[in-house]
Design a protein around this motif. Structure first.
Motif, mmCIF file in Angstrom:
data_model
loop_
_atom_site.group_PDB
_atom_site.id
_atom_site.type_symbol
_atom_site.label_atom_id
_atom_site.label_comp_id
_atom_site.label_asym_id
_atom_site.label_seq_id
_atom_site.Cartn_x
_atom_site.Cartn_y
_atom_site.Cartn_z
ATOM 1 N N VAL A 189 1.451 16.172 -5.029
ATOM 2 C CA VAL A 189 2.558 15.235 -5.143
ATOM 3 C C VAL A 189 3.237 15.385 -6.502
ATOM 4 C CG1 VAL A 189 1.001 13.456 -6.037
ATOM 5 C CG2 VAL A 189 3.153 12.771 -4.978
ATOM 6 N N TYR A 190 4.557 15.159 -6.512
ATOM 7 C CA TYR A 190 5.299 15.104 -7.767
ATOM 8 C C TYR A 190 4.767 13.924 -8.575
ATOM 9 C CZ TYR A 190 9.404 15.065 -10.861
ATOM 10 O OH TYR A 190 10.241 15.102 -11.950
ATOM 11 N N PRO A 191 4.340 14.109 -9.823
ATOM 12 C CA PRO A 191 3.574 13.088 -10.551
ATOM 13 C C PRO A 191 4.236 11.720 -10.675
ATOM 14 C CG PRO A 191 3.392 15.193 -11.672
ATOM 15 C CD PRO A 191 4.410 15.384 -10.583
ATOM 16 N N VAL A 192 5.559 11.647 -10.721
ATOM 17 C CA VAL A 192 6.185 10.349 -10.971
ATOM 18 C C VAL A 192 5.888 9.344 -9.862
ATOM 19 C CG1 VAL A 192 8.421 10.872 -9.889
ATOM 20 C CG2 VAL A 192 8.300 9.192 -11.731
ATOM 21 N N TYR A 193 5.736 9.808 -8.623
ATOM 22 C CA TYR A 193 5.446 8.866 -7.532
ATOM 23 C C TYR A 193 4.132 8.125 -7.810
ATOM 24 C CZ TYR A 193 8.393 12.356 -5.057
ATOM 25 O OH TYR A 193 9.358 13.254 -4.686
ATOM 26 N N VAL A 194 3.151 8.863 -8.279
ATOM 27 C CA VAL A 194 1.835 8.290 -8.546
ATOM 28 C C VAL A 194 1.840 7.495 -9.843
ATOM 29 C CG1 VAL A 194 -0.557 8.849 -9.091
ATOM 30 C CG2 VAL A 194 0.615 10.050 -7.230
ATOM 31 N N ASP A 195 2.338 8.099 -10.916
ATOM 32 C CA ASP A 195 2.283 7.447 -12.222
ATOM 33 C C ASP A 195 3.052 6.133 -12.242
ATOM 34 O OD1 ASP A 195 0.810 9.604 -12.987
ATOM 35 O OD2 ASP A 195 2.219 10.376 -14.465
ATOM 36 N N ALA A 196 4.236 6.116 -11.620
ATOM 37 C CA ALA A 196 5.047 4.899 -11.633
ATOM 38 C C ALA A 196 4.328 3.768 -10.909
ATOM 39 C CB ALA A 196 6.402 5.163 -10.994
ATOM 40 N N ASN A 197 3.706 4.068 -9.780
ATOM 41 C CA ASN A 197 3.000 3.018 -9.046
ATOM 42 C C ASN A 197 1.722 2.603 -9.753
ATOM 43 O OD1 ASN A 197 4.305 2.242 -6.323
ATOM 44 N ND2 ASN A 197 4.601 4.458 -6.441
ATOM 45 N N VAL A 206 0.858 -1.179 0.000
ATOM 46 C CA VAL A 206 0.000 0.000 0.000
ATOM 47 C C VAL A 206 0.898 1.234 0.000
ATOM 48 C CG1 VAL A 206 -1.768 1.305 1.246
ATOM 49 C CG2 VAL A 206 -1.833 -1.214 1.224
ATOM 50 N N VAL A 207 0.657 2.123 -0.955
ATOM 51 C CA VAL A 207 1.508 3.294 -1.166
ATOM 52 C C VAL A 207 0.816 4.549 -0.643
ATOM 53 C CG1 VAL A 207 2.673 4.735 -2.891
ATOM 54 C CG2 VAL A 207 2.565 2.241 -3.187
ATOM 55 N N ALA A 208 1.564 5.338 0.131
ATOM 56 C CA ALA A 208 1.078 6.625 0.623
ATOM 57 C C ALA A 208 1.862 7.748 -0.045
ATOM 58 C CB ALA A 208 1.219 6.718 2.143
ATOM 59 N N MET A 222 1.529 2.469 -13.054
ATOM 60 C CA MET A 222 2.039 1.598 -14.110
ATOM 61 C C MET A 222 2.411 0.217 -13.570
ATOM 62 S SD MET A 222 4.548 4.320 -16.011
ATOM 63 C CE MET A 222 3.921 5.806 -16.794
ATOM 64 N N GLN A 223 2.856 0.176 -12.309
ATOM 65 C CA GLN A 223 3.274 -1.078 -11.706
ATOM 66 C C GLN A 223 2.125 -1.846 -11.057
ATOM 67 O OE1 GLN A 223 6.243 0.663 -9.182
ATOM 68 N NE2 GLN A 223 7.834 0.662 -10.755
ATOM 69 N N GLY A 224 0.931 -1.238 -11.038
ATOM 70 C CA GLY A 224 -0.247 -1.963 -10.562
ATOM 71 C C GLY A 224 -0.628 -1.743 -9.123
ATOM 72 N N ARG A 225 -0.035 -0.756 -8.451
ATOM 73 C CA ARG A 225 -0.352 -0.541 -7.036
ATOM 74 C C ARG A 225 -1.423 0.520 -6.799
ATOM 75 N NH1 ARG A 225 5.152 -0.385 -7.129
ATOM 76 N NH2 ARG A 225 6.142 -2.338 -6.495
ATOM 77 N N ALA A 226 -1.778 1.268 -7.814
ATOM 78 C CA ALA A 226 -2.655 2.422 -7.592
ATOM 79 C C ALA A 226 -4.136 2.100 -7.719
ATOM 80 C CB ALA A 226 -2.285 3.544 -8.565
ATOM 81 N N MET A 231 4.683 1.707 1.735
ATOM 82 C CA MET A 231 5.662 2.549 1.054
ATOM 83 C C MET A 231 5.190 3.995 1.184
ATOM 84 S SD MET A 231 5.907 0.119 -2.349
ATOM 85 C CE MET A 231 6.802 1.311 -3.358
ATOM 86 N N ILE A 232 6.056 4.866 1.717
ATOM 87 C CA ILE A 232 5.665 6.247 2.003
ATOM 88 C C ILE A 232 6.595 7.189 1.250
ATOM 89 C CG2 ILE A 232 5.346 7.986 3.797
ATOM 90 C CD1 ILE A 232 5.282 5.513 5.791
ATOM 91 N N TYR A 233 6.050 7.941 0.317
ATOM 92 C CA TYR A 233 6.852 8.929 -0.416
ATOM 93 C C TYR A 233 6.826 10.268 0.319
ATOM 94 C CZ TYR A 233 7.337 6.077 -4.679
ATOM 95 O OH TYR A 233 7.657 5.101 -5.596
#
Length: 402
Positions: A129-137, A122-124, A139-143, A176-178
């Protein structure tokens, strides 16, 4: 029959800065006479430090001789640069060479780090937020699914004026906490006490902090750490990302690094070992010439010259912050960071204010809505422009607001 990664199909529209570029290019095509001043994308404008250029020239000349030519370098970076980083950036923290991995950018690392984590985590994320944190997750299936402007599996931690731009500890489980400090886009920071709270929480719950410190060179407040490893306990719960892009103007040269402490274990597994395996398989290293330039940043001349450039941008930040505040806008950031975050005039959305500034003042900014749900009601400006152009942009905006 081949199949696509369906997670990509869930991504909304285009990347934020692609949409900005589209709107700016459309306006410029229709008004070729307009003199645009760009305070939107955070690209640097000052040249590389003379010490860096000299080192790169020397390294390039060495490539012309058989005796000094170099091909593939070490996957994780040359020892001369990793040692310099450990000695200068992590003095007193206990971080060593074998915990430092060179890369082509902090943005790349912030996205790629997800490769070594389970898709079930689970990602927080702070919001905005800087977009890459969200977009990358995503793309990887966590969002999960994108519904009404939010991903339904991400945990959003609102950071607004109402809470001083300090994210609250989530009530639910997070793995995972950004965190980004100094923050992009808000330009705000977390002090030692606030970071200690996060480190203690992560160690207590087994979460991992992904700490983006790409703008640490702009910190002026002694109560704001330059590295999360200045906080007791961080080496067992945090990965840190750093970059030479904003510190030394390497946006076009691509050199950064991340730190994965050996003490950081997840389910008894070393994340340092996993990241080393990933880097060795998927990256061939930063070019020698670039690494020699980065090494020169740590020389006495390089330190002095890069600090002069940072001071140039800090001056711009002060001009923007003070000018917009004098014009009656609520302004945040711009003290320990190169970003200024402010409210549009009452009743305007962030995209509406972006368009007004583009069309009526010929100033390019970044709408806060592109940074997440809590970004609506703000715009971001950057201090990386030319000094005279920055002053002119502030005059244009304040004139418009009057």
């Amino acid at each position: 029959m081949a199949k696509v990664n369906e997670n990509f199909l869930k991504l909304p529209g285009s990347y934020l800065f692609s949409e900005i570029a589209r709107r700016v290019n459309a306006y410029q095509s229709a008004h070729p006479e307009a003199k645009l001043i760009r305070l939107g994308i955070g690209d640097v404008t000052r040249p590389l430090a003379p010490a860096v250029i000299e080192a790169m020239h020397k390294a390039t000349d060495e490539m012309a001789a058989v005796e000094t030519f170099r091909g593939y370098g070490p996957d994780y970076g040359y020892d001369f640069l990793r040692d310099a980083i450990a000695e200068h950036d992590y003095a007193g923290t206990g971080i060593g060479r074998d915990e430092i991995f060179l890369s082509d950018g902090a943005k790349s690392d912030c996205g790629s780090i997800g490769d070594i984590f389970s898709v079930d985590n689970v990602v927080a994320v702070c919001d905005p937020v800087y977009p890459v944190y969200v977009d990358a997750n995503a793309m990887q299936g966590r969002a999960g699914e994108y519904v009404d402007g939010r991903w339904n599996k991400l945990v959003y931690m609102p950071c607004t004026a109402e809470n001083g731009f300090v994210p609250a500890i989530p009530a639910q489980r997070v793995d995972m906490i950004y965190l980004c400090c100094p923050n992009n886009p808000t330009g705000t920071v977390l002090n030692r006490g606030q970071l200690q709270t996060w480190v203690d929480f992560a160690n207590r719950t087994g979460a991992v902090i992904l700490y983006d410190s790409a703008y640490e060179a702009f910190i002026t407040d002694p109560d704001v750490p330059h590295s999360i490893y200045e906080i007791p306990g961080a080496k067992t719960c945090a990965i840190e990302f750093r970059s030479f892009s904003k510190t030394a103007g390497f946006t076009g040269n691509r050199c950064a690094y991340c730190v994965v402490p050996k003490a950081l274990l997840v389910e008894g597994v070393s994340l340092n070992a996993l990241w080393a395996r990933r880097v060795g398989s998927r990256f061939n290293g930063v070019p020698d010439v670039i690494q020699r330039g980065a090494q020169a940043v740590y020389s006495p001349e390089g330190q002095r010259q890069t600090r002069e450039t940072i001071a140039y941008y800090q001056h711009n930040a002060r001009v923007i912050r003070e000018g917009l505040a004098a014009a009656g806008l609520e302004v945040y950031g711009g003290v320990n960071a190169p970003y200024i975050w402010c409210n549009p005039p009452e009743g305007m959305s962030s995209w509406d204010f972006f368009d007004q500034l583009l069309h009526e003042a010929n100033v390019v900014t970044t709408p806060g809505a592109g940074f997440g749900p809590s970004g609506e009601g703000y715009i971001r400006l950057t201090a990386f422009g030319d000094r005279d152009a920055t002053a002119e942009a502030v005059e244009r905006v304040t004139g418009l607001l009057r």
